[in-house]
Design a protein around this motif. Structure first.
Motif, mmCIF file in Angstrom:
data_model
loop_
_atom_site.group_PDB
_atom_site.id
_atom_site.type_symbol
_atom_site.label_atom_id
_atom_site.label_comp_id
_atom_site.label_asym_id
_atom_site.label_seq_id
_atom_site.Cartn_x
_atom_site.Cartn_y
_atom_site.Cartn_z
ATOM 1 N N LEU A 278 0.825 -1.205 0.000
ATOM 2 C CA LEU A 278 0.000 0.000 0.000
ATOM 3 C C LEU A 278 0.860 1.256 0.000
ATOM 4 C CD1 LEU A 278 -2.931 -0.794 2.475
ATOM 5 C CD2 LEU A 278 -3.096 -0.323 0.036
ATOM 6 N N MET A 279 1.908 1.267 0.817
ATOM 7 C CA MET A 279 2.805 2.423 0.851
ATOM 8 C C MET A 279 3.451 2.643 -0.512
ATOM 9 S SD MET A 279 4.756 2.413 4.551
ATOM 10 C CE MET A 279 4.749 0.702 5.050
ATOM 11 N N LYS A 280 3.882 1.571 -1.147
ATOM 12 C CA LYS A 280 4.509 1.701 -2.465
ATOM 13 C C LYS A 280 3.508 2.222 -3.496
ATOM 14 C CE LYS A 280 7.349 -1.341 -4.051
ATOM 15 N NZ LYS A 280 7.902 -2.628 -4.512
ATOM 16 N N ARG A 281 2.270 1.718 -3.402
ATOM 17 C CA ARG A 281 1.259 2.156 -4.376
ATOM 18 C C ARG A 281 0.976 3.650 -4.270
ATOM 19 N NH1 ARG A 281 -4.181 2.460 -4.119
ATOM 20 N NH2 ARG A 281 -4.383 1.259 -2.203
ATOM 21 N N LEU A 282 1.078 4.199 -3.050
ATOM 22 C CA LEU A 282 0.807 5.621 -2.861
ATOM 23 C C LEU A 282 2.018 6.506 -3.122
ATOM 24 C CD1 LEU A 282 -1.506 5.656 0.276
ATOM 25 C CD2 LEU A 282 -2.128 5.963 -2.101
ATOM 26 N N GLY A 283 3.184 5.909 -3.374
ATOM 27 C CA GLY A 283 4.330 6.716 -3.774
ATOM 28 C C GLY A 283 5.579 6.598 -2.930
ATOM 29 N N PHE A 284 5.545 5.806 -1.845
ATOM 30 C CA PHE A 284 6.763 5.615 -1.062
ATOM 31 C C PHE A 284 7.751 4.770 -1.867
ATOM 32 C CE2 PHE A 284 4.281 6.906 2.609
ATOM 33 C CZ PHE A 284 5.227 7.473 3.454
ATOM 34 N N PRO A 285 9.009 5.172 -1.945
ATOM 35 C CA PRO A 285 10.018 4.285 -2.554
ATOM 36 C C PRO A 285 10.060 2.960 -1.800
ATOM 37 C CG PRO A 285 10.914 6.486 -2.169
ATOM 38 C CD PRO A 285 9.583 6.447 -1.488
ATOM 39 N N GLY A 286 10.422 1.893 -2.497
ATOM 40 C CA GLY A 286 10.390 0.568 -1.895
ATOM 41 C C GLY A 286 11.188 0.467 -0.611
ATOM 42 N N HIS A 287 12.411 1.017 -0.617
ATOM 43 C CA HIS A 287 13.250 0.866 0.573
ATOM 44 C C HIS A 287 12.707 1.678 1.749
ATOM 45 C CE1 HIS A 287 14.894 4.688 -0.894
ATOM 46 N NE2 HIS A 287 15.457 4.850 0.287
ATOM 47 N N LYS A 288 12.030 2.811 1.455
ATOM 48 C CA LYS A 288 11.453 3.601 2.549
ATOM 49 C C LYS A 288 10.187 2.949 3.091
ATOM 50 C CE LYS A 288 13.436 8.157 1.785
ATOM 51 N NZ LYS A 288 13.200 9.612 1.777
ATOM 52 N N ALA A 560 12.535 -6.110 3.240
ATOM 53 C CA ALA A 560 13.075 -5.901 1.893
ATOM 54 C C ALA A 560 12.554 -6.960 0.930
ATOM 55 C CB ALA A 560 14.604 -5.925 1.937
ATOM 56 N N GLY A 561 12.365 -8.181 1.418
ATOM 57 C CA GLY A 561 11.820 -9.237 0.569
ATOM 58 C C GLY A 561 10.410 -8.924 0.117
ATOM 59 N N ILE A 562 9.610 -8.339 1.008
ATOM 60 C CA ILE A 562 8.234 -7.969 0.650
ATOM 61 C C ILE A 562 8.225 -6.784 -0.311
ATOM 62 C CG2 ILE A 562 6.025 -7.148 1.561
ATOM 63 C CD1 ILE A 562 6.780 -8.567 4.197
ATOM 64 N N ALA A 563 9.117 -5.817 -0.065
ATOM 65 C CA ALA A 563 9.140 -4.582 -0.862
ATOM 66 C C ALA A 563 9.954 -4.717 -2.141
ATOM 67 C CB ALA A 563 9.709 -3.442 -0.022
ATOM 68 N N LYS A 564 10.678 -5.838 -2.303
ATOM 69 C CA LYS A 564 11.590 -6.027 -3.439
ATOM 70 C C LYS A 564 12.648 -4.921 -3.473
ATOM 71 C CE LYS A 564 8.798 -9.326 -4.661
ATOM 72 N NZ LYS A 564 9.107 -10.690 -4.223
ATOM 73 N N SER A 565 13.192 -4.608 -2.310
ATOM 74 C CA SER A 565 14.200 -3.550 -2.216
ATOM 75 C C SER A 565 15.512 -4.128 -1.710
ATOM 76 C CB SER A 565 13.720 -2.442 -1.270
ATOM 77 O OG SER A 565 13.546 -2.935 0.047
ATOM 78 N N ASP A 566 16.559 -3.314 -1.757
ATOM 79 C CA ASP A 566 17.877 -3.710 -1.282
ATOM 80 C C ASP A 566 17.850 -3.825 0.249
ATOM 81 O OD1 ASP A 566 20.507 -3.919 -0.464
ATOM 82 O OD2 ASP A 566 21.266 -2.375 -1.798
ATOM 83 N N PRO A 567 18.163 -5.000 0.827
ATOM 84 C CA PRO A 567 18.076 -5.146 2.286
ATOM 85 C C PRO A 567 19.048 -4.260 3.052
ATOM 86 C CG PRO A 567 19.024 -7.109 1.270
ATOM 87 C CD PRO A 567 18.504 -6.270 0.159
ATOM 88 N N ILE A 568 20.244 -4.034 2.492
ATOM 89 C CA ILE A 568 21.213 -3.177 3.177
ATOM 90 C C ILE A 568 20.706 -1.729 3.194
ATOM 91 C CG2 ILE A 568 23.570 -2.292 3.189
ATOM 92 C CD1 ILE A 568 23.352 -5.234 3.904
ATOM 93 N N LYS A 569 20.207 -1.283 2.055
ATOM 94 C CA LYS A 569 19.653 0.072 1.977
ATOM 95 C C LYS A 569 18.443 0.205 2.895
ATOM 96 C CE LYS A 569 18.438 3.516 -1.546
ATOM 97 N NZ LYS A 569 18.173 3.721 -3.000
#
Length: 709
Positions: A278-288, A560-569
């Motif tokens: 939901l956060m990603k759909r509204l515009g949050f970058p994946g890692h945030k 990060a696995g759910i968001a498909k983002s870099d885990p370190i970031k």
């Protein structure tokens, strides 16, 4: 999710997308490396049966008390058997059709050695110190199997630390002069660690068996009843419409989940699968988006009454009332969460992210009313703990009984509401199934905690044998140069580093045994009288922060696995959000009023009976309000935003505001102010001036944009 083969080595983080084909599995189970079996297999049913009887045993000993040593012995035996059945030797081989036969052998031997102190209790007491060879060998085998179980369930870090401490106990005479001791024989070491209550079967495992299990079981039953989904739905309905609404819902849901869960990974997976997309759909970058969930879920372990199981151990270590622990922890926990709400709000403002459309959200009142019955056992539990002052064990038991009664009635109410008729046989079967599943899940969730507290007992026993606490005090005093800030900073770093590989409970036990006494001793020598709980909460907070600290922060990997983002970031951003949590321990260390403690007995600050608790409601409100304002100011400084981007002068002034509002006692001494209230007044006034500057700059920017248009 797409199935894929997991080819990572045993030490790499598990792949959150790896979902086996064999039946329904919990994502948190996959992340924690549990063995996955077909739901109709013998091994799967055996694990469920053993887990159910473990929960039944823990409820039974509340009604009919048993010798504490017997309970600890049986408690650890259950945990080790389930560990060898539930966790494979290598995480790359989790999916299998059955439990390998040699795991049955390991489980049986582990159970026998764990029960050794129970079976031969009278004989061991009679020959205490004059151990027979069979006693020593039982202890050696038991410790080896416990360390093997720890590596499977928790990863290698805690087992390695325990081995280092065992080596230090045995070969202390070979160490450098600063940390050397006379060493210990195998007989003495094994007796201390395994055949008495000074090591593995000591206080940490006792707390796990007496209190922690019941609260974890309460949480598992509450989750099975549907409370987890209710908390998420309620948070989303209430906050989804506001700027950055799903992110704020994530914070609220994780805070409520923290009441029933002691695991940051479980929090992340439970709420994150809903809130991160939901956060990603509204515009949050994946890692945030992932980082917000990580920060919220990690801080869930700060929330009373469970606090990641550490609240019970803190109470036991300090010899204080459990209700006192959760009272002391309350203001810092709520202040931290309010500040995270504010950080999410600032991020939404910076990114220009609005909330969900109102017509897409469920009605708050209807959602709230639909789950009121979930709140009843929670409030009843808190009432019996705080007001009636029951023991945590009895309060949790009563709460479980109330919850089970609700779970029995719930299917009938649902049937009537859906106009399906009573259907008593089906509804009774549903209730029994849910209660049974909750008891099984509660026991499964306890396995890593029980194993961790058992292994942590090795560290506690090592401290007792070697006196390393006094040695460590000398080392830290030399490294810090006698400066209290340096002492705290060194302790914080050590807690963070240890916490990267340890579960929170084990990390707290290790640090409470090693460094909390050092902090108290050195701070007393330097003229700072602080209650012992301030030092214990200090190391506890920094142990929690390790869950989102790269490179090993497992909560960050889960999100990060759910968001498909870099885990370190993701981990780095999550830690940036949690900087506010990192400064809180420094604040309540120097200002114990944040813990609702006004003063301590100078002759013995470790004794809770000599602490002066704040009871004036108006003063409590003032302390809470100023702490919130101070933490909001600090959050604005770290996020570089209030209404518009802050300049560097405003950042500096916001940090000054934080100091004036959160440690007014220090400011009063530095500036020779007549009262702490003057510090509050200066801080609030300065904050108001900064806010007024921000409004003026925002108005100028708006005017400029209009003219440009």
């Amino acid at each position: 999710m797409t199935n894929k083969t997991n080819v990572k080595d045993n030490n790499s983080p598990p792949d959150p997308d790896f979902i086996p084909e064999m039946g329904n599995v919990d994502s948190a189970d996959v992340l924690e490396g549990k063995r996955v079996l077909p739901v109709n297999s013998f091994g799967y049913k055996l694990i469920g049966l053993i887990a159910f009887f473990w929960s039944f045993f823990q409820l039974y000993v509340v009604l009919l008390p048993v010798n504490d040593v017997f309970v600890r012995s049986i408690h650890l035996a259950f945990a080790l058997v389930l560990t060898f059945f539930m966790y494979p030797m290598f995480r790359t081989k989790r999916t299998m059709s059955s439990i390998p036969l040699w795991n049955y052998a390991l489980a049986i031997v582990a159970a026998v050695t764990s029960l050794y102190i129970f079976i031969f209790y009278d004989a061991l007491n009679a020959r205490s110190g004059a151990w027979l060879p069979i006693d020593v060998w039982a202890a050696i085998v038991g410790i080896i199997l416990l360390l093997m179980a720890s590596r499977r369930a928790l990863g290698p870090a805690l087992a390695i630390i325990a081995i280092i401490f065992l080596g230090y106990v045995k070969f202390g005479q070979l160490m450098p002069d600063m940390i050397s001791h006379q060493g210990a024989s195998i007989n003495k070491m094994m007796g201390q660690m395994f055949l008495t209550t000074e090591g593995i079967f000591g206080v940490p495992l006792g707390v796990s068996a007496s209190y922690v299990f019941l609260f974890v079981l309460f949480g598992a039953l509450l989750e099975r009843a549907g409370a987890g989904k209710y908390f998420i739905d309620l948070a989303y309905a209430a906050l989804g419409r506001y700027d950055g609404g799903p992110a704020k819902a994530s914070v609220a849901a994780s805070g409520m989940m923290g009441i029933i869960s002691g695991s940051s990974i479980a929090n992340t997976v439970t709420t994150g699968t809903f809130t991160i997309p939901l956060m990603k759909r509204l515009g949050f970058p994946g890692h945030k988006a992932a980082s917000v969930e990580v920060a919220a879920s990690t801080n869930g372990q700060l929330m009373p009454p469970i606090m990641g199981a550490a609240a019970f151990i803190i109470a036991e270590f300090l010899g204080m009332d459990y209700a006192g622990v959760i009272m002391a922890a309350a203001i810092p926990a709520f202040v931290s969460y309010i500040a995270l709400f504010y950080i999410v709000h600032l991020e939404a403002k910076k990114l220009g992210i609005k909330g969900e459309a109102k017509d897409r959200l469920p009605k708050v009142w209807s959602v709230f009313v639909s789950g009121l019955h979930f709140l009843l056992p929670v409030f009843y539990l808190m009432y019996t703990l705080v007001v009636l002052r029951m023991s945590p064990q009895r309060a949790a038991f009563n709460g479980i009984m109330v919850l089970m009664a609700i779970m029995i009635v719930q299917p009938f109410i649902k049937s009537l509401y859906a106009k399906q008729g009573l259907n008593p046989i089906h509804n009774v079967q549903t209730a029994i199934s849910d209660i049974g599943a909750g008891m099984i899940n509660g026991a499964k969730n306890m396995v890593p905690i029980a194993v961790a507290t058992g292994v942590a007992g090795i560290v506690v026993g090592s401290v007792t044998i070697t006196g390393i606490g006094l040695i460590l005090a000398d080392v830290i005093e030399v490294l810090s140069g006698g400066y209290i800030f340096a002492v705290l900073a060194l302790t914080a770093v050590v807690s963070l580093v240890l916490g990267m590989g340890l579960p929170t409970t084990a990390n707290y036990i290790v640090m409470a045994s090693l460094t909390a006494p050092v902090i108290l001793g050195l701070s007393g020598d330097l003229g700072y009288l602080v209650p012992a709980i301030a030092a214990h909460l200090f190391v506890f907070y920094f142990g929690i922060l390790a869950d989102d600290t790269p490179p090993v922060g497992m909560a960050a990997y889960a999100a990060a696995g759910i968001a498909k983002s870099d885990p370190i970031k993701t981990g780095l951003q999550g830690f940036a959000y949690d900087i506010r949590t990192a400064i809180l321990p420094f604040m309540f260390f120097f200002n114990s009023k944040l813990l609702l403690i006004e003063g301590v007995d100078p002759s013995n600050p470790k004794d809770p009976s000599g602490w002066q608790w704040i009871s004036n409601p108006l003063e409590i409100v003032l302390i809470f309000a100023t702490a919130v304002l101070g933490m909001l100011a600090f959050s604005s400084a770290t996020q570089r935003w209030i209404r518009v981007k802050t300049n560097w002068l405003e950042v500096v002034l916001l940090i000054i505001v934080t100091v004036f509002l959160m440690v007014p006692n220090l400011v009063q001494g530095w500036l020779h102010l007549p009262h702490e209230y003057v510090s509050y007044a200066i801080g609030i006034s300065l904050y108001a001036v900064i806010y007024w500057w921000q409004i003026q700059r925002q108005n100028k920017q708006s005017l400029g944009n209009k003219l440009a248009a």
